[in-house]
Design an enzyme around this catalytic site. Structure first.
Site, PDB file in Angstrom:
ATOM      1  N   LYS A  35       0.832  -1.200   0.000  1.00 14.52           N
ATOM      2  CA  LYS A  35       0.000   0.000   0.000  1.00 14.52           C
ATOM      3  C   LYS A  35       0.869   1.253   0.000  1.00 14.52           C
ATOM      4  O   LYS A  35       0.600   2.220  -0.733  1.00 14.52           O
ATOM      5  CB  LYS A  35      -0.921   0.001   1.216  1.00 14.52           C
ATOM      6  CG  LYS A  35      -1.879   1.190   1.285  1.00 14.52           C
ATOM      7  CD  LYS A  35      -2.547   1.288   2.641  1.00 14.52           C
ATOM      8  CE  LYS A  35      -3.342   0.047   2.978  1.00 14.52           C
ATOM      9  NZ  LYS A  35      -3.983   0.122   4.315  1.00 14.52           N
ATOM     10  N   THR A 125     -12.927   6.002  14.597  1.00 20.13           N
ATOM     11  CA  THR A 125     -14.188   5.901  15.328  1.00 20.13           C
ATOM     12  C   THR A 125     -14.034   4.841  16.408  1.00 20.13           C
ATOM     13  O   THR A 125     -13.817   3.663  16.105  1.00 20.13           O
ATOM     14  CB  THR A 125     -15.332   5.529  14.378  1.00 20.13           C
ATOM     15  OG1 THR A 125     -15.405   6.519  13.339  1.00 20.13           O
ATOM     16  CG2 THR A 125     -16.657   5.482  15.112  1.00 20.13           C
ATOM     17  N   PHE A 150     -15.752  12.886   9.655  1.00 26.79           N
ATOM     18  CA  PHE A 150     -17.134  12.767   9.188  1.00 26.79           C
ATOM     19  C   PHE A 150     -17.147  12.627   7.665  1.00 26.79           C
ATOM     20  O   PHE A 150     -17.865  13.338   6.967  1.00 26.79           O
ATOM     21  CB  PHE A 150     -17.941  13.997   9.623  1.00 26.79           C
ATOM     22  CG  PHE A 150     -17.925  14.241  11.103  1.00 26.79           C
ATOM     23  CD1 PHE A 150     -18.689  13.472  11.962  1.00 26.79           C
ATOM     24  CD2 PHE A 150     -17.116  15.229  11.649  1.00 26.79           C
ATOM     25  CE1 PHE A 150     -18.669  13.691  13.330  1.00 26.79           C
ATOM     26  CE2 PHE A 150     -17.088  15.456  13.008  1.00 26.79           C
ATOM     27  CZ  PHE A 150     -17.865  14.678  13.859  1.00 26.79           C
ATOM     28  N   PHE A 255     -31.623  11.219   3.391  1.00 27.33           N
ATOM     29  CA  PHE A 255     -31.613   9.867   3.945  1.00 27.33           C
ATOM     30  C   PHE A 255     -33.012   9.270   4.078  1.00 27.33           C
ATOM     31  O   PHE A 255     -33.211   8.314   4.816  1.00 27.33           O
ATOM     32  CB  PHE A 255     -30.867   9.815   5.284  1.00 27.33           C
ATOM     33  CG  PHE A 255     -29.368   9.834   5.128  1.00 27.33           C
ATOM     34  CD1 PHE A 255     -28.626   8.680   5.200  1.00 27.33           C
ATOM     35  CD2 PHE A 255     -28.700  11.028   4.883  1.00 27.33           C
ATOM     36  CE1 PHE A 255     -27.254   8.684   5.031  1.00 27.33           C
ATOM     37  CE2 PHE A 255     -27.321  11.050   4.709  1.00 27.33           C
ATOM     38  CZ  PHE A 255     -26.599   9.882   4.780  1.00 27.33           C
ATOM     39  N   LEU A 256     -33.987   9.825   3.356  1.00 33.69           N
ATOM     40  CA  LEU A 256     -35.327   9.244   3.321  1.00 33.69           C
ATOM     41  C   LEU A 256     -35.556   8.582   1.963  1.00 33.69           C
ATOM     42  O   LEU A 256     -36.548   8.827   1.295  1.00 33.69           O
ATOM     43  CB  LEU A 256     -36.390  10.316   3.584  1.00 33.69           C
ATOM     44  CG  LEU A 256     -36.483  10.841   5.011  1.00 33.69           C
ATOM     45  CD1 LEU A 256     -37.592  11.867   5.133  1.00 33.69           C
ATOM     46  CD2 LEU A 256     -36.708   9.701   6.010  1.00 33.69           C
ATOM     47  N   GLY A 263     -25.087  -0.078   4.033  1.00 29.66           N
ATOM     48  CA  GLY A 263     -23.981  -0.996   4.261  1.00 29.66           C
ATOM     49  C   GLY A 263     -22.706  -0.202   4.408  1.00 29.66           C
ATOM     50  O   GLY A 263     -22.718   0.938   4.849  1.00 29.66           O
ATOM     51  N   CYS A 266     -18.836   1.665   7.838  1.00 32.11           N
ATOM     52  CA  CYS A 266     -19.059   2.560   8.984  1.00 32.11           C
ATOM     53  C   CYS A 266     -20.389   2.302   9.676  1.00 32.11           C
ATOM     54  O   CYS A 266     -20.418   1.830  10.807  1.00 32.11           O
ATOM     55  CB  CYS A 266     -18.975   4.013   8.524  1.00 32.11           C
ATOM     56  SG  CYS A 266     -17.314   4.542   8.070  1.00 32.11           S
ATOM     57  N   LYS A 329     -22.272   1.731  -2.161  1.00 33.72           N
ATOM     58  CA  LYS A 329     -22.830   2.982  -2.653  1.00 33.72           C
ATOM     59  C   LYS A 329     -22.083   3.362  -3.922  1.00 33.72           C
ATOM     60  O   LYS A 329     -20.975   2.850  -4.173  1.00 33.72           O
ATOM     61  CB  LYS A 329     -22.703   4.096  -1.606  1.00 33.72           C
ATOM     62  CG  LYS A 329     -21.261   4.490  -1.287  1.00 33.72           C
ATOM     63  CD  LYS A 329     -21.177   5.586  -0.234  1.00 33.72           C
ATOM     64  CE  LYS A 329     -21.754   6.892  -0.703  1.00 33.72           C
ATOM     65  NZ  LYS A 329     -21.497   7.992   0.244  1.00 33.72           N
TER      66      LYS A 329
END
Length: 439
Positions: A35, A125, A150, A255-256, A263, A266, A329
């Protein structure tokens, strides 16, 4: 400023590249030599829009380098911890092995600078209470601040250089808190000058911000998916319902979007780790609702499988099924806990001949899932299919021509797992259109 970033995965590689692009001198450290070599060559090891350009620009400036040698961080004024905190095998709890290892390896190389002791900024997190424990490990060698990230995959560069807020979890001692705040203000000076809100709090509050935010987002997604179940039971339209309630500014439209569920690396593991930590603290009843959020989300995947079985009249074995999308996504190649991949795997397990395609995740999928038939394009996947499932809303999938595709399939059945297609256009082209929570 001289900075280091410990851990050069998704979070760390983006943060290191963006900080160097903002003018800082940055060394990124990771234990994965392959990496590190790719990053030093300007080749991001994962798909993230805009990162390649930022990475190459930062490397060309001479302000960014990557290494496997922790000793090279000596002299940095701020050290960012950006390693992963995956879900532990067999439990809901977060695995802090990488965080603990990073701090243990870093402490011997901490050095005071002209402005005071080195600052360690946690970005991973973590369960609430982790910072207080790590502070004991660090002792007087440095000052710990918790600075949660975030980032949205697909928008990570933008969210790093133009975040909607900065959060500092400061130590309890006023002098050390002042040192930590001064250092982070120096790191983010150009961001703060644009008026970005800066919120300061204690360690625990800062740790809770990220998991609370993710839990709230997960709740909104699972709520509208629960409403989709009600709509299917009553013949109502969840898309109209979401639009109508979204006009209420107390709720909002984001988000509606009903569909196959969330998925990624996170939201699923963060809400589970949050539940596990609540149980450890004796506050499990405060988060019992998250169990139902998780249950609704997982139930959506089986629902899509059931819709496909029904569309195939129960005769699944041997039937070609096209799955459009593998990443969790669009604009990402992240297949961690991907609903699309889960549905594909379940259908394959039922004997369907699944052909799956994804613009970014295809190469990753071929490496980790050699058992699946991965195709290079939607056309390759769709040819001769008895059912087509749109499960990741890539723009190239949403814009497919139903008339043209209708000539290539064996059966014109489309299951819109993201409720993003024009149902009237697909039905007019002779397709049986199946949405989620839509009549």
């Amino acid at each position: 400023m001289n900075l280091s970033v410990i851990g050069c995965g998704y979070l760390g590689a983006v943060h290191a590249s963006c900080m160097a692009d903002l003018g800082h001198t940055v060394v990124g450290v990771d234990v994965d030599a392959a990496k590190v070599a790719r990053l030093n060559a300007g080749d991001p090891p994962f798909h993230e829009p805009g990162l390649g350009e930022v990475l190459q620009r930062a490397l060309a400036s001479g302000r960014l380098r990557f290494t496997t040698d922790m000793a090279e961080v000596a002299g940095a004024e701020v050290h960012f911890i950006g390693v992963g905190t995956p879900q532990q095998l067999g439990t809901y709890a977060a695995d802090l092995t990488y965080v603990d290892a990073a701090v243990d390896a870093l402490v011997p190389h901490l050095t005071d600078g002209p402005n005071g002791p080195a600052v360690i900024a946690g970005k991973s997190t973590v369960p609430v209470g982790t910072a207080a424990r790590l502070a004991e490990t660090i002792g007087d060698a440095g000052v710990l601040v918790w600075n949660p990230e975030f980032l949205r995959e697909g928008f990570a560069v933008q969210d790093t250089v133009a975040p909607d807020r900065l959060v500092y979890g400061l130590p309890p001692e006023p002098e050390r808190a002042a040192r930590a705040q001064e250092a982070l203000d120096g790191v983010y000076v150009s961001i703060l000058e644009r008026g970005t809100p800066r919120l300061t709090a204690d360690w625990a509050s800062a740790e809770l911000v990220k998991v609370a935010a993710n839990s709230f987002l997960a709740t909104k997604i699972s709520f509208i998916n629960a409403m989709a179940e009600m709509c299917e039971a009553t013949g109502a339209d969840v898309s109209f319902l979401a639009e109508a309630i979204g006009h209420d500014d107390r709720i909002g439209k984001k988000f509606l979007k009903a569909g196959v569920g969330f998925g990624g690396g996170c939201l699923p593991k963060d809400i589970r780790a949050f539940m596990a930590r609540a149980g450890e603290l004796g506050a499990e009843q405060s988060l019992t609702f998250l169990r139902e959020i998780d249950s609704i989300n997982l139930r959506r995947r089986q629902h899509v499988v059931n819709l496909t079985v029904h569309a195939l009249e129960g005769r699944v074995p041997g039937k070609p099924v096209a799955v459009l999308g593998a990443a969790f996504k669009p604009h990402s190649d992240d297949i961690r806990d991907s609903p699309a991949l889960d549905v594909a795997s379940r259908l394959s397990g039922l004997g369907a001949k699944v052909r799956i395609t994804d613009p970014a995740a295809g190469p990753v999928l071929r490496q980790v899932r050699p058992d699946l038939d991965v195709r290079d394009s939607a056309g390759d996947a769709i040819d001769g299919a008895h059912a087509v499932l749109l499960l990741t809303e890539w723009p190239e999938f949403v814009s497919l021509d139903p008339v043209e595709l209708g000539e290539r399939v064996a059966q014109r059945t489309i299951i819109d797992g993201r409720n993003v297609l024009d149902s009237a256009a697909w039905r007019a082209a002779g397709w049986t259109y199946v949405g989620l929570g839509r009549p």
